[in-house]
Design a protein around this motif. Structure first.
Motif, short mmCIF file in Angstrom:
data_model
loop_
_atom_site.label_atom_id
_atom_site.label_comp_id
_atom_site.label_asym_id
_atom_site.label_seq_id
_atom_site.Cartn_x
_atom_site.Cartn_y
_atom_site.Cartn_z
N VAL A 73 -3.74 9.78 -43.05
CA VAL A 73 -2.85 10.93 -42.91
C VAL A 73 -1.52 10.37 -42.42
O VAL A 73 -1.35 10.06 -41.24
N LEU A 74 -0.57 10.23 -43.34
CA LEU A 74 0.72 9.65 -43.02
C LEU A 74 1.71 10.77 -42.75
O LEU A 74 2.02 11.57 -43.64
N PHE A 75 2.21 10.84 -41.52
CA PHE A 75 3.20 11.84 -41.14
C PHE A 75 4.49 11.11 -40.80
O PHE A 75 4.52 10.32 -39.86
N ARG A 76 5.53 11.33 -41.59
CA ARG A 76 6.79 10.58 -41.47
C ARG A 76 6.55 9.07 -41.50
O ARG A 76 7.22 8.30 -40.82
N GLY A 77 5.53 8.65 -42.27
CA GLY A 77 5.22 7.24 -42.43
C GLY A 77 4.23 6.68 -41.44
O GLY A 77 3.73 5.57 -41.62
N ASP A 78 3.94 7.41 -40.36
CA ASP A 78 2.97 6.96 -39.36
C ASP A 78 1.58 7.45 -39.72
O ASP A 78 1.38 8.64 -39.99
N ASP A 79 0.61 6.56 -39.74
CA ASP A 79 -0.77 6.93 -40.04
C ASP A 79 -1.41 7.52 -38.79
O ASP A 79 -1.77 6.80 -37.85
N LEU A 80 -1.56 8.84 -38.77
CA LEU A 80 -2.09 9.51 -37.59
C LEU A 80 -3.53 9.11 -37.29
O LEU A 80 -3.96 9.18 -36.14
N THR A 81 -4.27 8.70 -38.30
CA THR A 81 -5.68 8.37 -38.10
C THR A 81 -5.85 7.08 -37.29
O THR A 81 -6.93 6.82 -36.77
N ARG A 82 -4.79 6.26 -37.19
CA ARG A 82 -4.88 4.98 -36.49
C ARG A 82 -4.27 5.02 -35.10
O ARG A 82 -4.27 4.02 -34.39
N LEU A 83 -3.73 6.18 -34.71
CA LEU A 83 -3.07 6.28 -33.42
C LEU A 83 -4.05 6.73 -32.34
O LEU A 83 -4.92 7.56 -32.58
N SER A 84 -3.85 6.20 -31.14
CA SER A 84 -4.62 6.68 -30.00
C SER A 84 -4.10 8.05 -29.59
O SER A 84 -3.01 8.46 -30.01
N GLN A 85 -4.85 8.75 -28.74
CA GLN A 85 -4.39 10.05 -28.27
C GLN A 85 -3.06 9.91 -27.52
O GLN A 85 -2.20 10.79 -27.61
N ARG A 86 -2.90 8.84 -26.80
CA ARG A 86 -1.64 8.62 -26.08
C ARG A 86 -0.49 8.41 -27.06
O ARG A 86 0.62 8.95 -26.85
N GLN A 87 -0.71 7.64 -28.12
CA GLN A 87 0.33 7.43 -29.12
C GLN A 87 0.61 8.69 -29.92
O GLN A 87 1.73 8.92 -30.39
N LEU A 88 -0.41 9.51 -30.07
CA LEU A 88 -0.30 10.72 -30.88
C LEU A 88 0.47 11.83 -30.18
O LEU A 88 1.11 12.66 -30.83
N ARG A 89 0.44 11.82 -28.86
CA ARG A 89 0.99 12.95 -28.10
C ARG A 89 2.45 13.27 -28.43
O ARG A 89 2.79 14.43 -28.67
N PRO A 90 3.36 12.29 -28.47
CA PRO A 90 4.75 12.66 -28.80
C PRO A 90 4.92 13.19 -30.22
O PRO A 90 5.86 13.94 -30.49
N LEU A 91 4.01 12.83 -31.14
CA LEU A 91 4.10 13.33 -32.50
C LEU A 91 3.58 14.75 -32.64
O LEU A 91 3.94 15.46 -33.57
N ARG A 92 2.72 15.17 -31.70
CA ARG A 92 2.12 16.52 -31.80
C ARG A 92 3.19 17.61 -31.74
O ARG A 92 3.00 18.69 -32.29
N ARG A 93 4.27 17.32 -31.08
CA ARG A 93 5.36 18.31 -31.02
C ARG A 93 5.84 18.66 -32.43
O ARG A 93 6.24 19.79 -32.70
N HIS A 94 5.82 17.69 -33.32
CA HIS A 94 6.37 17.89 -34.66
C HIS A 94 5.34 18.43 -35.65
O HIS A 94 5.68 18.70 -36.80
N LEU A 95 4.09 18.56 -35.23
CA LEU A 95 3.02 19.04 -36.10
C LEU A 95 2.20 20.07 -35.33
O LEU A 95 1.46 19.73 -34.43
N GLN A 96 2.36 21.33 -35.68
CA GLN A 96 1.74 22.43 -34.95
C GLN A 96 0.80 23.22 -35.85
O GLN A 96 0.88 23.14 -37.09
N MET A 97 -0.07 24.04 -35.22
CA MET A 97 -1.02 24.85 -35.98
C MET A 97 -0.92 26.32 -35.57
O MET A 97 -0.64 26.64 -34.42
N ILE A 98 -1.13 27.19 -36.56
CA ILE A 98 -1.35 28.61 -36.34
C ILE A 98 -2.79 28.88 -36.77
O ILE A 98 -3.17 28.53 -37.89
#
Length: 332
Positions: A73-98
């Protein structure tokens, strides 16, 4: 050429299912099977299919609310599946759910003001002095007034609660919003209001949407492209106008033929969808749709069709996609 905002590549997810009797072996339910697609900045992709086809699981895998078995799952080129929860946290702001159920997704013990303030404070987007004004503006943007901010979720209707959920999602100025069946629990008149609100917000903020629904009629007026899922796989994906006018997969054709029309005596020559969705624990061999397909031939029972481009930007996973179109035009 600009890079897509989101690139999903060969995504798989299974769930363990225990046997109903003592000593029965644990089996694997294939929820998502090799799903791949791109999503461009500012685009809306509708993801459609019957209940249990894997569309909501796909949305949760993209948001990393579930962990995939494999795929990217590449979001702006970053593979979210390879990120730790700590690395993922700043990206979560840019990807939200309803979420589908606005009542269960809102904390019943929090006032609306606190629900909307929480993501702003969590991501450090505003200071305490600006917080109240920012929350009031969020509420105004989704059609709620200052008098609503001191109330709790149970004091609102379903449509109003969904507006709160939308406001919470856009509070942190995301680039991508995954809307998981956001109107399925609402009355038809309220559905139209919420969809119009989402369209207005998209124009104002330049958002991209992955809009998940089980009804093709719901996504028709909001989607730039539509992807149709069946039994964990994408069986057709293409521009919305072309897909609605001339589908290239029998499943899409049947779904479109089941959409209600105002005419009480419609002249419909295309087949309606019959039968039940096969079990994802024990899917049929070959094309998973062949037990319900009026066009199925011997090859469909033994060989899984690949999702291939049949027209520019329009792909179908059907051995006889071109033939299906010709037969439909001949019957019409």
């Amino acid at each position: 050429m600009n890079q897509p905002l989101l690139q999903v590549r060969d995504l798989y997810k299974t769930f363990a299912v225990k046997g109903r009797t003592m000593g029965a072996p644990t089996r694997r339910l294939q929820a998502v099977s090799g799903v791949s697609f791109d999503l461009e900045p500012g685009e809306t992709l509708g993801l459609v299919g019957e209940s249990g086809c894997g569309k909501s699981t796909t949305g949760r895998l993209i948001a990393r609310l579930l962990e995939p078995d494999s795929g990217q799952v590449l979001f702006r080129g970053d593979d979210l599946t390879r990120l730790s929860q700590r690395q993922l946290r700043p990206l979560r702001r840019h990807l939200q759910m309803i979420f589908q159920d606005p009542f269960s997704s809102l904390n019943p013990r929090m006032r609306v003001f606190d629900i909307l303030a929480e993501p702003l404070l969590l991501h450090g987007l505003v200071g305490r002095r600006e917080l109240a004004a920012e929350v009031r503006e969020l509420a105004r943007r989704v059609g709620l007034g200052p008098e609503h901010l001191d109330r709790y979720p149970h004091e609102f209707s379903g449509g109003q609660r969904q507006r709160i959920g939308i406001a919470r999602a856009i509070a942190v100025h995301p680039e991508l919003v995954i809307a998981d069946e956001p109107v399925s629990a609402l009355d038809l008149s309220i559905q139209a209001q919420v969809i119009n609100l989402l369209r207005d917000i998209q124009q104002d903020f330049g958002l991209s949407y992955l809009f998940i629904a089980h009804d093709l009629a719901v996504v028709e007026h909001i989607s730039d492209r539509v992807a149709v899922m069946y039994l964990g796989r994408i069986v057709e994906i293409g521009p919305a106008l072309e897909l609605y006018r001339d589908p290239l997969h029998p499943y899409t054709e049947a779904l479109l033929n089941a959409v209600p029309v105002p005419d009480p005596n419609p002249n419909r020559s295309r087949p309606l969808l019959t039968g039940e969705v096969p079990s994802p624990i024990d899917p049929p061999p070959g094309c998973p749709f062949h037990p319900r397909c009026p066009y199925a031939k011997e090859i469909c029972r033994v060989e899984l069709p690949a999702l291939e481009e049949r027209r520019k930007g329009h792909s179908s996973a059907c051995h006889f996609a071109d033939e299906v179109g010709r037969l439909r035009h001949r019957a019409g």
